[in-house]
Design an enzyme around this catalytic site. Structure first.
Site, PDB file in Angstrom:
ATOM      1  N   TYR A   1      56.091  -1.920  20.656  1.00 32.36           N
ATOM      2  CA  TYR A   1      55.229  -1.016  19.892  1.00 32.36           C
ATOM      3  C   TYR A   1      55.939   0.336  19.802  1.00 32.36           C
ATOM      4  O   TYR A   1      55.966   1.099  20.764  1.00 32.36           O
ATOM      5  CB  TYR A   1      53.862  -0.909  20.580  1.00 32.36           C
TER       6      TYR A   1
ATOM      7  N   LYS B   1      56.429  -3.552  16.190  1.00 24.77           N
ATOM      8  CA  LYS B   1      55.363  -2.908  15.405  1.00 24.77           C
ATOM      9  C   LYS B   1      55.862  -1.494  15.173  1.00 24.77           C
ATOM     10  O   LYS B   1      55.935  -0.680  16.094  1.00 24.77           O
ATOM     11  CB  LYS B   1      54.059  -2.920  16.201  1.00 24.77           C
TER      12      LYS B   1
HETATM   13  O1  MN9 Z   1      47.581   0.710  14.477  1.00 22.94           O
HETATM   14  C1  MN9 Z   1      47.494   2.841  13.535  1.00 22.94           C
HETATM   15  N1  MN9 Z   1      48.320   3.779  14.178  1.00 22.94           N
HETATM   16  C2  MN9 Z   1      47.896   4.561  15.142  1.00 22.94           C
HETATM   17  C3  MN9 Z   1      48.062   1.497  13.776  1.00 22.94           C
HETATM   18  O2  MN9 Z   1      46.772   4.576  15.547  1.00 22.94           O
HETATM   19  C4  MN9 Z   1      48.940   5.443  15.733  1.00 22.94           C
HETATM   20  C5  MN9 Z   1      47.412   3.089  12.025  1.00 22.94           C
HETATM   21  O3  MN9 Z   1      46.628   2.080  11.507  1.00 22.94           O
HETATM   22  C6  MN9 Z   1      46.803   4.433  11.688  1.00 22.94           C
HETATM   23  O4  MN9 Z   1      45.575   4.586  12.335  1.00 22.94           O
HETATM   24  C7  MN9 Z   1      46.573   4.594  10.177  1.00 22.94           C
HETATM   25  C8  MN9 Z   1      46.035   5.954   9.804  1.00 22.94           C
HETATM   26  O5  MN9 Z   1      47.034   6.928   9.961  1.00 22.94           O
HETATM   27  O6  MN9 Z   1      47.768   4.343   9.524  1.00 22.94           O
END
Ligand code: MN9
Length: 290
Positions: A135, A163
């Site tokens: 990640y 990811k």
């Molecule tokens: O899981 C999420 N990243 C984080 C991935 O929380 C760091 C994204 O889905 C973000 O929430 C999304 C909004 O910026 O892209």
């Protein structure tokens, strides 16, 4: 082994009025998104408030989701903790529950050397015995991997892929070119299509919980090489995501899901509850667009 591609929601953790995990709501959200074509779930990651849950809660959520999904989609357990020992134990637990993959954020806070971080990932992968998805989230972890660093993982069979929650799409392309058989999952929903164009096999994200149909469609259109049509949907989704970012991603996502009929409760402190005014503005913008 289920392949890692398509659209995978990063599941939130719902709480009831007593601040306990609301499994009923979580189960309903799983069915809602599966019905709309998602191909897997990322469980107890950033979106699932991993670091705000007790050890028992993390295990209970992992167990519940594995039973609820029951082989219908790929399952990735985020098992990152502050110590190698805890991550190894949680990784082994996830594997026992039937997770296809484990994943972990890089060990954080003490600014570990890459050698220390590398050993962490190999130790956790060995303890779990299922493939590890790195990640990569430099904005939150503070750990910046070079493409060469990532290659040291991907060259090993214990690593399934990355990811990639970063807007460095050149790095994504370089990883995919060097390791075409590994899974690369885009992490920022607002640039999902950009990630797919630059080599991602699919995408993991928080907004896929409440707009799975839009992103499943983007993925399908991309696969059919209908990029301008996919871009039209991405543009609509990005108006929604901009409102989300303005209000605070996790509290805002939970407010939207609650409004949709999946009670979530507030994100846990230190997250602040959404102020009434902000919440109203958010819902007025987003709900008509869903
Ligand atoms: O899981 C999420 N990243 C984080 C991935 O929380 C760091 C994204 O889905 C973000 O929430 C999304 C909004 O910026 O892209």
């Amino acid at each position: 082994m289920k392949s890692l591609s398509g659209i995978l929601p990063a599941l939130p953790t719902p709480y009831n009025e007593k601040d306990e995990v609301d499994f009923d709501s979580l189960g309903k959200l799983i069915e809602f998104t599966l019905d709309r074509g998602v191909s897997g779930f990322y469980v107890t990651g950033s979106t699932g408030e991993a670091f705000l849950l007790s050890d028992e809660e993390r295990r209970a959520v992992l167990k519940f989701v594995a039973e609820a999904v029951n082989g219908r989609a790929a399952l990735i357990a985020h098992v990152g903790c502050m110590s190698t020992k805890k991550s190894c134990a949680l990784g082994a637990f996830a594997a026992e529950q039937g997770y296809d993959y484990i994943s972990s954020v890089a060990p954080m806070y003490y600014a570990y050397s890459f050698a220390e971080i590398k050993k962490y990932y190999f130790d956790v992968a060995d303890a779990a015995g299922v493939p590890m998805l790195i990640y990569n989230v430099p904005a939150l972890s503070g750990v910046r991997f070079s493409v060469d660093n990532i290659a040291e993982f991907l060259a090993d069979r214990r690593f399934a892929g990355v990811k990639h929650t970063s807007a460095d799409y050149f790095a994504l392309r370089q990883m995919k070119t060097a390791f075409p058989d590994k899974a690369l999952l885009n992490g920022y929903d607002e640039t999902c299509l950009a990630g797919l164009c630059m080599g991602a096999d699919g995408a993991i994200g928080s907004t896929y919980n409440f707009m799975p149909d839009k992103f499943v469609k983007i993925y399908e259109l991309f696969r059919e090489n209908r990029i301008p049509e996919a871009m039209e949907i991405q543009k609509q989704a990005d108006v929604i995501i901009a409102a989300l970012i303005k209000a605070g991603v996790i509290p805002a996502m939970k407010a939207i899901l609650t409004e949709m009929g999946f009670p979530m409760g507030d994100a846990r402190a230190p997250f602040a509850p959404l102020e009434a005014e902000k919440k109203q503005e958010l819902l007025e913008t987003v709900m008509p667009m869903l």
